[in-house]
Design a protein around this motif. Structure first.
Motif, PDB file in Angstrom:
ATOM      1  N   CYS A   1      55.066  51.832  36.976  1.00 39.85           N
ATOM      2  CA  CYS A   1      55.078  53.163  37.588  1.00 39.85           C
ATOM      3  C   CYS A   1      54.831  53.086  39.091  1.00 39.85           C
ATOM      4  O   CYS A   1      55.452  53.819  39.864  1.00 39.85           O
ATOM      5  CB  CYS A   1      54.028  54.040  36.929  1.00 39.85           C
TER       6      CYS A   1
ATOM      7  N   SER B   1      58.633  55.557  33.206  1.00 42.28           N
ATOM      8  CA  SER B   1      58.057  54.515  34.077  1.00 42.28           C
ATOM      9  C   SER B   1      57.173  53.585  33.254  1.00 42.28           C
ATOM     10  O   SER B   1      55.991  53.397  33.527  1.00 42.28           O
ATOM     11  CB  SER B   1      57.280  55.171  35.219  1.00 42.28           C
TER      12      SER B   1
ATOM     13  N   LEU C   1      57.298  61.554  35.940  1.00 43.67           N
ATOM     14  CA  LEU C   1      57.203  60.162  35.496  1.00 43.67           C
ATOM     15  C   LEU C   1      56.390  60.108  34.210  1.00 43.67           C
ATOM     16  O   LEU C   1      55.324  60.720  34.108  1.00 43.67           O
ATOM     17  CB  LEU C   1      56.542  59.285  36.558  1.00 43.67           C
TER      18      LEU C   1
END
Length: 207
Positions: free
Chosen positions: A14, A63, A7
């Protein structure tokens, strides 16, 4: 999707993606962020970008909620971008979802919808039949698009906004929360109200 992903971005957005990955039982290899003071998020450690190098074999999700930053990073990174769909989202098998796009819990995507790269379809959003959502757009929670709506690149449809059928929204538009759109919207507009009115052009969005 791969068994584990990286990510990029340790923000509130996120957190929602972490939750979706947990539901899908997909592991998180690493979380990378530009902020040097962010060391962890939801019990996952965060690595600063200066201490991390992406490789072409990496599976990555951006993210990050900011549409312009997602575009910039997606063009810079030479990786495999994954799409993520919450198991409680309803996505027609007759729709098309491109790489990097994230679809949150409770969202509905009906047949013959085309969603581009690195879009966010947020919690409870409704995308009716035959809509086209271009790259880097964000459809916010509980926003509703009737059939045949076109959303241009990088545009954001605010929380609880409503767009009637057949409308074209230009690129890099911002539609305010609760706005009702009954007319086409030109590129770079900021639109609010019921019915929606263009209050200014967002000159900063010109690319």
């Amino acid at each position: 999707m791969e068994n584990s992903v990286i990510l990029y971005g340790a923000s509130g957005h996120c957190k929602v993606i972490i939750d979706i990955l947990e539901c899908l039982q997909v592991g998180i290899q690493t979380i990378v962020d530009d902020n040097p003071i962010t060391s962890s998020i939801m019990e996952n450690s965060v690595v600063h970008t200066s201490n991390f190098s992406f490789t072409s074999s990496d599976s990555v999700i951006l993210s990050i909620g900011n549409n312009k930053i997602r575009k910039k990073l997606s063009e810079q990174l030479k990786v495999t971008f994954e799409k993520v769909i919450h198991p409680n989202a309803t996505v027609s098998k007759h729709s098309k979802i491109e790489e990097g796009t994230v679809i949150m819990a409770g969202a509905i995507v009906n047949p013959h919808v085309e969603i581009g790269k690195h879009c966010i379809i947020n919690s409870g959003a409704i995308i009716e039949h035959d809509c086209i959502i271009e790259d880097y757009s964000h459809i916010c929670p509980n926003a509703s698009l009737a059939g045949g709506v076109l959303i241009g690149e990088g545009s954001q449809v605010g929380i609880g906004a409503t767009i009637i059928q057949g409308i074209t929204i230009g690129k890099w538009v911002v539609i305010g929360a609760g706005t009702v759109i009954i007319n086409n919207v030109p590129d770079y507009s900021i639109v609010v109200g019921n019915p929606g009115k263009v209050i200014k052009l967002n000159q900063n969005e010109h690319h």
